[in-house]
Design an enzyme around this catalytic site. Structure first.
Site, PDB file in Angstrom:
ATOM      1  CE  LYS A 245      -3.904   2.191   2.380  1.00  0.00           C
ATOM      2  NZ  LYS A 245      -3.352   3.548   2.273  1.00  0.00           N
ATOM      3  NE  ARG A 814     -35.857  28.975 -14.957  1.00  0.00           N
ATOM      4  CZ  ARG A 814     -35.820  29.787 -16.005  1.00  0.00           C
ATOM      5  NH1 ARG A 814     -36.569  29.507 -17.074  1.00  0.00           N
ATOM      6  NH2 ARG A 814     -35.066  30.866 -16.010  1.00  0.00           N
TER       7      ARG A 814
END
Length: 878
Positions: A245, A814
């Protein structure tokens, strides 16, 4: 001092390119100082403007090229000095090399400075005369940013009024040919008499179609990476392979067309930051490929060093970095993701083994099979960060799952910075950082402070970043754990993420012995939770890939519950027709606010509960203008910005001294309850200011609203947005795209709050005028509708004191119940109209997102200096 051509030589491999290495002191023009203009079709077409001085060519990249019209001010970005013998270079720089592309010698001649040119360059104003085959007369170069990083200053180039100045025609279109050969760019590219013929290594002898499970397909632009689940120990079975890692930055390497690009785990292009790695990767013997790996800085003992990685990136030293590739997702027409991991890694190993020496910074991440616990012990004994265990037979699946497991040797955690303390003694910058994580309800919980692990430079940089984010109130929820001693604290907006090492956690949830490692630019603060490793027995079985674990996914998110589930924090109260959401009582929750869609107040409140973590960072501390429609979209709607007597308690006041001199209180929100309270008031649109309460007189965002006139297709707006984005990038400003939910698009530019509103608005207008001046048939800055027929109005007026723009993730009043939505630039296409997303379908988008489309928005340290504004709006001949 560095030699004048050190930067030029550092960026190039002269064994792999025909460009001259150059020698200081070589003579230029025989009868004066040499000037040349080279037309360069690299990643983007531009013109390189070069002036001989002190034995080298001072050089600027001019994206739009020079103009003979004094009204045209052309951006010119200064780059590294070039050798004199570069002045007659015409040919092709090979793909993968710095500046790869075709070069045409467009003009050449001599130049004469007005006064001392060295003083003019230092001062930032260079006046001179040209005597070339195409360009003549008086010219002016004005620096806009007053300095900055070496070789990256932005200037303006323009023609001064004289006998050869003209606004008729375009010299670039009228005279496109080479002054050396008479050829065009296309002819030079087709007969590349000076192109370096690569002695690339042979292909790896691998047929990707022979890899079991691979499938034919096009090279994707980006793939969200596969992520690992944190566990307590490495699995022991032979079905697992184990890799080291690394402590670095995850990145994909995409190769196509002889060019390599490095993309972060969020899809951002870091190729410029990693130019050395990108150049090296271009030598891989493939036509197309997609690699997965980690960018690291290796210490002398071979371990990865995150702090040195950050330092190298900050200083632009990508040559100090290596790329460890651990997976191959695509190769020459074949998608390898469905193939077993081991077969993908075999292909990757053969590819890297066949690469030439120029690709040495790319390395293969090897593995061992089985015996995971012993491999972990050895890794920890060597001082490595940990190991990654991967199921050998699994396909590649984006997102976090259990086919990949991570085990750490050292305890590390990403944490949100919520405050800082003052330094004591001789220490500079700050004393300690206050840290927090999000709990399962999304609230920030204090976990301790860190005061060690900083360099002096980091302390200074952190202080600068955090001061611009200060706020009055703590962003933390609840009471502090026992043993928390804070003293005097500067609270900040919870936007920055720190990586911290520590020994363990106390029973009260505080860190023991924390040490600062660095800032994480690749993780949004909203995603930071406490990592709790699962027992490997619980994590490993089943092989279910792509699903999030309980320890690393916030409870209550759309992804964990499904988009249609009732949000956490909402409960029905019996009697009275009321319902409580996030502690806010909704009256008449069944009232329909959007009749065409049948959307009720309850549904609107649930929508905002879902997006609260995304919208709040854009609202917090900002005065708001609200569009209220208490009876619904089709009934009376009105604007409100001042607090009224009946305002809900969750809405907070912001004192504003208006232009009239009167001080009044505006509405603001700081919490989820505040956002839901807006719904209770019937608010259908939320429009924040471009500044926060800490600096109301100085904006921290600029907004350019592209509003198409009648008769224009959405395709035209997309093209305009990209053109404006490129213009801003040339000025050193990164912009972010937002679909408005209407018919246009907003370009949003985050800034440090330094300039006052007047100067910021003047700059925005100058940018809009610059673009409109270049294409008056396509753009206008005149708001009159009569001037907007078949043109796009570049609305810069949203950048004045008290002006607002619709917030990201705000609904619109809207038809369609549309929403203003941030998008990545690669999502802004003709196929994605501005009103695509609505209250009903946005949840699916958010659940599918693997990254924030505006990742890094709040961390960008962009500045709009007074010198830039003066250069664009002032009298630069004074």
């Amino acid at each position: 001092m560095k030699p004048p051509l050190a930067e030029y030589r550092r960026k190039r491999d002269f064994a792999a390119t025909p460009e001259p290495a150059g020698g200081e002191g070589r003579a230029g023009a025989a009868d004066g100082l040499l000037f040349v203009v080279q037309k360069h079709a690299a990643r983007r077409l531009h013109y390189d403007f070069r002036l001989e001085l002190d034995g080298t060519l001072k050089s600027w990249a001019v994206p739009k090229g020079p103009s003979l019209d004094p009204a045209e001010r052309r951006l010119a970005v200064q780059v590294e000095d070039h050798p004199i013998d570069y002045g007659d270079f015409e040919g092709v720089i090979p793909p993968g090399q710095y500046g790869g592309g075709t070069v045409l010698l467009w003009d050449r001649g001599t130049w004469r400075p007005a006064g001392d040119p060295r003083h003019g360059l230092r001062r930032g104003k260079l006046r001179f005369a040209l005597e070339g085959e195409k360009l003549r007369g008086e010219w002016l170069l004005v620096r806009m940013d007053g300095g900055g990083d070496e070789g990256k200053e932005s200037w303006l180039l323009r023609k001064l009024e004289d006998d050869v100045a003209t606004s008729a025609g375009d010299i670039l279109d009228d005279r496109p040919e080479s002054v050396a050969s008479g050829r065009s760019l296309e002819e030079i590219a087709a007969t590349p008499d000076r192109v370096w013929q690569s002695d690339r290594a042979a292909r790896p002898g691998l047929d990707p179609a022979s890899i079991p499970g691979s499938r034919q397909g096009a090279l994707p632009d980006f793939v969200p990476p596969q992520l690992a689940t944190l566990v307590t120990d490495a699995p022991a079975g032979e079905e697992w392979v184990h890799e080291i890692k690394f402590d670095g930055y995850r990145a994909l390497c995409r190769l196509a067309g002889g060019r390599a690009r490095f993309l972060t785990r969020r899809g951002h292009d870091w190729s410029d930051k990693l130019s050395h790695l990108a150049s090296a990767a271009a030598f891989l013997p493939v036509d197309e490929a997609l690699l997965d790996g980690e960018i690291v800085h290796l210490a002398a003992d071979g371990t990865s060093d995150f702090q040195r990685l950050q330092q190298a990136l900050g200083e632009g030293r990508s040559e100090d970095l290596v790329y460890y590739a651990f997976d191959l997702l695509y190769l020459d027409g074949r998608d390898l993701r469905p193939a077993p991991l081991l077969r993908r890694k075999e292909a990757l190993q053969r590819l890297l083994a066949a690469a030439p020496s120029q690709a040495a910074p790319l390395r293969y991440s090897d593995h061992v099979t089985g015996n995971g616990p012993a491999f972990l012990r050895q890794a920890c004994d060597l001082g490595l960060e940990g190991v990654i265990a991967k199921r050998a037979a699994a396909s590649y699946r984006e997102g976090r799952g259990r086919d990949w497991l991570k085990v750490k040797c050292l305890a590390e955690q990403e944490l949100v910075i919520v405050g800082f303390t003052e330094p004591s003694g001789s220490r500079q910058g700050l004393g300690a950082l206050l840290l927090a994580v999000h709990d399962e309800e999304g609230e920030l919980r204090y976990v301790g402070k860190v005061g060690t692990g900083f360099t002096d430079a980091q302390l200074t940089d952190l202080r600068r970043r955090l001061e611009s984010r200060e706020r009055r109130q703590s962003p933390l929820a609840g009471t502090l754990p026992r043993g928390s001693r804070l003293g005097e604290v500067h609270w900040v907006e919870p936007e920055l993420v720190a990586e911290v090492r520590y020994s363990s956690w106390t029973d009260d949830g505080l860190l023991r012995h924390p040490s600062f490692e660095g800032l994480r630019a690749d993780k949004p603060a909203a995603e930071v939770v406490r990592e709790r490793p699962l027992p490997v027995a619980a994590a490993a079985p089943g092989g279910a890939g792509g699903g999030a674990t309980r320890s690393e996914e916030r409870a209550g998110s759309p992804a964990s519950r499904g988009a249609d589930a009732r949000p956490t924090g909402s409960r029905r109260r019996r009697g009275g027709g009321n319902e409580e959401v996030a502690g806010v009582k909704l009256s008449n929750p069944d009232r329909v606010l959007y009749p065409d869609q049948g959307i009720t107040k309850r549904q609107l409140a649930h929508y905002y509960l879902e997006v609260a973590e995304r919208i709040l960072p854009h609202l917090s501390g900002r005065p708001l203008t609200l569009v209220r429609c208490p009876s619904g979209r089709h009934q009376e709607c009105f604007y409100q910005k001042h607090l009224a007597e009946a305002t809900p308690a969750a809405l907070v006041p912001v004192e504003v001294r208006e232009k009239s001199g009167k001080t009044t209180e505006y509405v603001a929100v700081e919490s989820v309850a505040g956002v839901v309270s807006l719904v209770q008031l019937g608010v259908l649109e939320i429009h924040p200011w471009g500044s926060r309460r800490q600096h109301l007189d100085r904006p921290d965002v600029l907004i350019f609203d592209l509003d198409p006139g009648p008769g224009l297709a959405w395709t035209e707006v997309v093209g305009a947005a990209r053109e404006l984005r490129d213009l801003l990038a040339g000025l050193g400003l990164e912009s972010f795209a937002k679909l408005t939910g209407g018919k246009g698009v907003h370009l949003v530019v985050p800034l440090r709050p330094q300039l006052e509103w007047g100067a910021a608005k003047a700059f925005a207008r100058a940018v809009a005028d610059m673009l409109a001046g270049q294409r008056p048939d396509r753009y206008t800055t005149n708001p009159l509708k009569s001037r907007r027929q078949r043109r796009i109005f570049i609305d810069y007026l949203r950048n004045g004191f008290g002006a607002t723009a619709v917030a990201p993730y705000s609904t619109r009043a809207r038809d369609g119940a549309t929403v203003a939505v941030p998008v990545r630039w690669d999502e802004l296409t003709p196929k994605t109209p501005p009103d695509k997303y609505t209250i009903k379908n946005l949840a699916r988008r958010l659940a599918a997102l693997r990254s924030d489309p505006w990742e890094g928005f709040f961390e960008l340290p962009q500045e709009l200096r007074p010198e830039i504004v003066a250069a664009l709006t002032g009298d630069d001949e004074a």
